[in-house]
Design an enzyme around this catalytic site. Structure first.
Site, PDB file in Angstrom:
ATOM      1  N   GLU A 117       0.851  -1.200   0.000  1.00  0.00           N
ATOM      2  CA  GLU A 117       0.000   0.000   0.000  1.00  0.00           C
ATOM      3  C   GLU A 117       0.889   1.253   0.000  1.00  0.00           C
ATOM      4  O   GLU A 117       0.562   2.258  -0.639  1.00  0.00           O
ATOM      5  CB  GLU A 117      -0.949   0.015   1.203  1.00  0.00           C
ATOM      6  CG  GLU A 117      -1.928  -1.164   1.317  1.00  0.00           C
ATOM      7  CD  GLU A 117      -2.875  -1.342   0.144  1.00  0.00           C
ATOM      8  OE1 GLU A 117      -2.792  -0.576  -0.841  1.00  0.00           O
ATOM      9  OE2 GLU A 117      -3.704  -2.276   0.198  1.00  0.00           O
ATOM     10  N   TYR A 124       1.046   6.836  -6.716  1.00  0.00           N
ATOM     11  CA  TYR A 124       0.043   7.859  -7.038  1.00  0.00           C
ATOM     12  C   TYR A 124       0.546   9.262  -6.701  1.00  0.00           C
ATOM     13  O   TYR A 124       0.147  10.229  -7.360  1.00  0.00           O
ATOM     14  CB  TYR A 124      -1.289   7.530  -6.350  1.00  0.00           C
ATOM     15  CG  TYR A 124      -1.919   6.276  -6.943  1.00  0.00           C
ATOM     16  CD1 TYR A 124      -2.178   6.203  -8.309  1.00  0.00           C
ATOM     17  CD2 TYR A 124      -2.216   5.165  -6.161  1.00  0.00           C
ATOM     18  CE1 TYR A 124      -2.718   5.054  -8.881  1.00  0.00           C
ATOM     19  CE2 TYR A 124      -2.759   4.008  -6.720  1.00  0.00           C
ATOM     20  CZ  TYR A 124      -3.006   3.960  -8.078  1.00  0.00           C
ATOM     21  OH  TYR A 124      -3.531   2.824  -8.646  1.00  0.00           O
ATOM     22  N   GLU A 226      -3.673  -5.630  -5.630  1.00  0.00           N
ATOM     23  CA  GLU A 226      -5.016  -5.530  -5.042  1.00  0.00           C
ATOM     24  C   GLU A 226      -5.749  -6.869  -5.106  1.00  0.00           C
ATOM     25  O   GLU A 226      -6.488  -7.234  -4.193  1.00  0.00           O
ATOM     26  CB  GLU A 226      -5.846  -4.435  -5.722  1.00  0.00           C
ATOM     27  CG  GLU A 226      -5.300  -3.012  -5.553  1.00  0.00           C
ATOM     28  CD  GLU A 226      -5.092  -2.563  -4.112  1.00  0.00           C
ATOM     29  OE1 GLU A 226      -5.640  -3.210  -3.186  1.00  0.00           O
ATOM     30  OE2 GLU A 226      -4.368  -1.581  -3.902  1.00  0.00           O
TER      31      GLU A 226
HETATM   32 FE   LIG Z   1      -3.380  -0.438  -2.746  1.00  0.00          FE
HETATM   33 FE   LIG Z   2      -4.822  -3.052  -1.285  1.00  0.00          FE
END
Ligand SMILES: [Fe+2]
Ligand SMILES: [Fe+2]
Length: 350
Positions: A117, A124, A226
């Site tokens: 994460e 991002y 994910e």
């Molecule tokens: Fe993620």
């Molecule tokens: Fe995730």
């Protein structure tokens, strides 16, 4: 059926001998290993290591200049969602999941997920720095959870579910455990498995139009991560179901359905916002159908009957599920296999 007293002692909390996965405590024993499938997930995840520096987003800059006004609006909303989405997921992992999944091998996987994460957050951040050079606009993107209604609604949904178990220090009652399961299912099925999948669909739509290949290449890796996060969460659900089947009653099933239906509505509202200027090649009704299709798949994994019966209208996502990830998978295994023994499982169910 296992009978669980409302109040359990924490005897054995460190030995891992007799406790159940959601029993309070800090099990430290890896041998004998109670949940080897969690450890396998951890080892599989290590094989997927990638770094943000490997993704060249600068190749997208020329494409950004070619976008129509409607497509530019779509991309700016999309990056505003990406700006904070993974940070929210990481917070729930630390504040709620890690606390209550009482298995050292399960916590190993969660440690790895937290790292992934963090990589997504960095990816991002890099995306925003590259796509949105204006500092003020970038600031606004990070504040989208407060200022852009379609993103604020999704964030409110996430925060409500984080808060639903935030006060629970231990899962002592049946209600505590069901509340925890709902939080876990929410983040896997609705947030990683629906909000993110919805976002990925826009990325792959753009790529199918020959646009933003840099973003799509990074997304391939996030997508695979994910899928693994969801697979682990569903492993946990399945394990708890085997240990404490009485937790999975009709009321819990209905709560899962209601939660997914709300997530579909949140994401459909986001789609209305993204597509409001009319993006040629992607209709709102197709997007809604896609979201319903994905929601049904999440229900199927949980052993719950479908709510919508919708098909997947996006051929580019079917390809994504199988072909692209297979290519990615082969490439990464050859790059990172050194020193890792054992087989690698590949879930194409997602
Ligand atoms: Fe993620
Ligand atoms: Fe995730």
């Amino acid at each position: 059926m296992t009978t669980i007293p409302e109040q359990r002692t924490t005897t054995g909390a460190h030995t891992g001998g007799r406790n159940l996965l959601l029993d309070p405590g800090m099990d430290l024993t890896l041998r004998p290993m109670r949940y080897p499938r969690f450890f396998d997930r951890f080892r599989d995840a290590i094989r997927n290591t990638w770094t943000v520096e490997e993704v060249d987003l600068h190749s997208d800059l020329a494409d950004l200049g070619k976008l129509s006004a409607a497509e530019r609006h779509l991309v700016s909303r999309l990056v505003a969602f990406f700006a904070t989405g993974d940070t929210i997921v990481a917070n729930n992992l630390v504040l709620n999941l890690y606390q209550h999944i009482n298995s050292p091998e399960g916590r190993l996987y969660l440690s790895r997920q937290l790292f992934e994460e963090a990589v997504h957050v960095q990816f991002y951040l890099n995306l925003l720095d590259t796509y949105v050079p204006d500092e003020r606009e970038r600031f606004e993107a990070f504040a989208a959870v407060e200022n852009i209604p379609s993103i604020a609604r999704k964030a409110e949904f996430c925060f409500r579910w984080i808060d639903s178990v935030f006060e629970l220090r231990e899962l002592r009652t049946r209600e505590d455990r069901r509340a925890f399961l709902l939080n876990l299912i929410c983040f896997a099925a609705c947030i990683e498995g629906l909000f993110f999948y919805g976002a990925f669909a826009y990325v792959y739509f753009l790529r199918s139009r020959g646009l933003l290949h840099g973003l799509a290449s990074g997304t391939n890796w996030v997508f695979r991560d994910e899928s693994m996060h969801m697979a682990f969460a569903f492993d946990v659900v399945e394990t708890v179901r085997a240990e404490e089947p009485d937790l999975f009653n009709a009321e819990l099933e209905q709560q899962v359905r209601d939660m997914l239906a709300e997530a579909v509505e949140c994401e459909a509202q986001f789609a209305e916002d993204l597509l409001e200027q009319g993006v040629s090649g992607m209709s709102l009704s197709d997007m809604r159908e896609y979201l319903q299709h994905v929601a049904d798949r999440r229900l199927a994994v949980l052993g719950i009957a479908p709510m919508y019966g919708s098909r997947n209208p996006f051929a580019f996502m079917e390809l994504q599920d199988v072909q692209e990830l297979s290519n990615f998978f082969e490439r990464r295994v050859s790059a990172y296999q050194v020193g890792v023994a054992g087989s690698v499982s590949f879930d194409d169910d997602f």
